[in-house]
Enzyme design. Structure first.
Site, PDB file in Angstrom:
ATOM      1  N   GLY A 113       0.975  -1.256   0.189  1.00 53.70           N
ATOM      2  CA  GLY A 113       0.036   0.450   0.342  1.00 53.70           C
ATOM      3  C   GLY A 113       1.011   1.206   0.409  1.00 53.70           C
TER       4      GLY A 113
ATOM      5  CB  CYS B 128      -4.806  -2.952   7.607  1.00 52.41           C
ATOM      6  SG  CYS B 128      -4.028  -1.163   6.981  1.00 52.41           S
TER       7      CYS B 128
ATOM      8  CD  GLN C 257      -8.936  -1.170  -1.823  1.00 55.13           C
ATOM      9  OE1 GLN C 257      -7.643  -1.482  -1.395  1.00 55.13           O
ATOM     10  NE2 GLN C 257      -9.658  -0.625  -1.338  1.00 55.13           N
TER      11      GLN C 257
ATOM     12  CG  ASP D 134       6.265  -6.997   0.284  1.00 50.28           C
ATOM     13  OD1 ASP D 134       6.241  -8.075   1.174  1.00 50.28           O
ATOM     14  OD2 ASP D 134       6.008  -5.693   0.320  1.00 50.28           O
TER      15      ASP D 134
ATOM     16  CG  ASP E 195       1.463  -5.464   7.273  1.00 49.72           C
ATOM     17  OD1 ASP E 195       2.882  -5.477   7.942  1.00 49.72           O
ATOM     18  OD2 ASP E 195       0.519  -6.081   7.240  1.00 49.72           O
ATOM     19  CG  ASN E 196       4.219  -6.453  11.621  1.00 45.09           C
ATOM     20  OD1 ASN E 196       4.542  -6.122  12.009  1.00 45.09           O
ATOM     21  ND2 ASN E 196       3.966  -6.642  10.313  1.00 45.09           N
TER      22      ASN E 196
ATOM     23  CE  LYS F 275       1.653  -7.691  -1.990  1.00 47.32           C
ATOM     24  NZ  LYS F 275       0.953  -7.273  -0.034  1.00 47.32           N
TER      25      LYS F 275
ATOM     26  CB  CYS G 164     -17.297 -13.475  12.739  1.00 49.93           C
ATOM     27  SG  CYS G 164     -16.052 -13.841  12.248  1.00 49.93           S
TER      28      CYS G 164
END
Ligand SMILES: [Zn+2]
Lengths: 93, 398
Positions: free
Chosen positions: B58, B205, B89, B79, B147-148, B103, B356
């Site tokens: 992102g 996220c 997206q 990565d 992201d963490n 990636k 869920c």
């Protein structure tokens, strides 16, 4: 003293989706107390069980970090903005 | 683990530093060269600079694209992930053809197509306490697009130990945070947040979602800060936390102070080497999303056969209403957050199956309801995702 409290995105779900709220308070502690009275679900996200502000949640009066002022005893005046800024980790997910 | 794309047109020279641009580079960078803030001197600084991007997704997508286009001469891409359909997206470096590819390699291909004059080094590896210092040491600037929390603290600590700037960006839904850590006399990530949140208190996220344009904006701000640091121009975000709310379209700025008692960058640092960041963040095992509650479960196949048999089961869906609209199992919807005040809608004498998306939130719901006295309650193992895989592929995964 009318003070605006800005609620960050990750915590809005615990605050009836509100992005901010007005409280009447003379200190930061009073303001946060009123906030969590209004939105009970927020309490455990902001405070530890013994009532201390969680260490991954920073609170600012205007642009100053309350850790460098008088923490929760930091006085607030009419028109001040309190920002709650929790750490978020997102990036490349 | 590391491959290099050799520069095609730039001239090698004995000092390792480029002192000239080729005519083709002059043309390519002409819009930089004609502005005094960059000029030939600045463009050569960019060409000689080495920036390491942690994450190519992102935030890494706009970062990689703009830094490559601007002519940052050496880019490192860290990565270990593979391009996934749901990445497209927002991770604009990748195309539909890249799905399934690593990636780092897909980004390398895209960026070297954008600018063949730069070197792009890939590290298809997970950043760890064992490899971080070695990886970082040859770079001038580290750009954190992870992201963490464990990796955030790891990147911070490694930058402080090596004295390297860390251009930090973080996003959630439609809100972003950007700053520069690790500058001389400036604060570090631990000055801002001494400790990470315990697992489970802040949604990730993947759970929270993110508006696709947001990483584009936040990553572009990081790219701008990186270029300014290389050029040595302007005012960096050092000591300032920039907050961006895309929904309100507001930028705000908070003062970020160096904490003189910070264990990492303070006057008397107590952390002098890299630690176990998973333990520090309370995450056991690399992939563990947090302490999972142990509750009675039912597999999707078992649920299907019991429903087919006509058993009286009450399906409780604890997702959010917007998720229910994507797909559902005809359950009764009570979002997890509303469960405590809507318990009365449930009949404890009936057998309940909670579900869920992935089984995590419903496990919390089952745990909560068991504590509230419900005895006949099961968690659908793996949630709707597993239902789609094992029972009904017509149910979309999201
Ligand atoms: Zn520090």
């Amino acid at each position: 003293m009318s003070v605006k409290v800005i609620i960050p995105t990750p915590l809005r779900v615990y605050a009836g989706k509100a992005d901010s709220t007005e409280v009447s308070a003379k200190t930061v502690g009073e303001a946060l107390g009123q906030l969590t009275n209004k939105f009970g679900d927020l309490r455990k996200h902001l405070f530890t069980e013994d009532g201390k502000l969680r260490s991954f949640v920073n609170v600012y009066v205007n642009d100053e970090d309350i850790r460098y002022l008088s923490k929760e005893n930091t006085p607030t005046k009419d028109g001040d903005t309190i920002s709650i800024v929790p750490s978020i980790a997102g990036g490349f997910v | 683990m590391s491959t290099k794309v050799q520069p095609i047109t730039s001239q090698p020279n004995p000092t390792g530093k480029a002192t000239t641009l080729t005519n083709e580079e002059i043309l390519r960078y002409s819009r930089h060269l004609i502005m005094p803030e960059v000029g030939m001197e600045g463009q050569l600084k960019l060409k000689n600079a080495k920036a390491l991007l942690i994450g190519t997704g992102g935030l890494g997508a706009p970062l990689g694209l703009y830094l490559a286009a601007a002519g940052v001469g050496h880019l490192g891409l860290v990565d270990f992930d593979v391009v996934d359909f749901t990445n497209l997206q927002r991770q604009v470096t990748f195309g539909s053809d890249d799905v399934g590819k690593p990636k780092a390699l897909a980004a390398q291909a895209r960026l070297s197509n954008l600018n063949p004059d730069i070197e792009i080094e890939t590290f298809e590896t997970k950043l760890t306490s064992e490899n971080a210092l070695e990886l970082f040491k040859d770079f001038d600037i580290i750009v954190d697009g992870t992201d963490n929390f464990p990796t955030r603290y790891l990147v911070n600590d490694a930058c402080i130990l090596l004295g390297k700037p860390n251009v930090y960006g973080s996003i959630f839904r439609f809100e972003g945070q950007v700053t520069v850590f690790g500058m001389p006399d400036g604060p570090c990530y631990r000055c801002l947040y001494p400790e990470p949140p315990p697992p489970g208190l802040v949604p990730s996220c993947a759970e929270g979602g993110v508006l696709g344009v947001l990483p584009g904006i936040v990553g572009s701000i990081q790219a701008m800060e990186t270029i300014k640091l290389i050029l040595g121009t302007g005012e960096s975000l050092k000591g300032r936390l920039l907050l961006f709310d895309a929904l309100a379209m507001k930028f705000r700025e908070l003062k970020l102070r160096k904490n003189h008692s910070c264990p990492m960058c303070g006057d008397h640092p107590t952390i002098t080497k890299l630690i176990d960041y998973y333990e520090f963040c309370g995450v056991r095992g690399e992939e563990a999303p947090g302490p999972d509650v142990q509750v009675p479960e039912i597999t999707p196949r078992d649920l299907k056969s019991r429903l087919d048999r006509g058993d009286d089961l009450f399906i409780l869906d604890v997702r959010e209403p917007h998720e229910f609209q994507i797909c559902n199992l005809n359950g009764h919807l009570i979002p997890l957050g509303e469960l405590p005040r809507r318990v009365h809608e449930l009949d404890s004498s009936r057998e309940i199956v909670a579900h869920c998306r992935s089984g995590k939130r419903s496990a919390e719901a089952v745990d909560f309801l068991r504590k509230a006295g419900f005895r006949k309650i099961l968690n659908l193992k793996g949630g709707i995702l597993a239902w789609s895989d094992e029972v009904d592929p017509s149910v979309p995964k999201y």
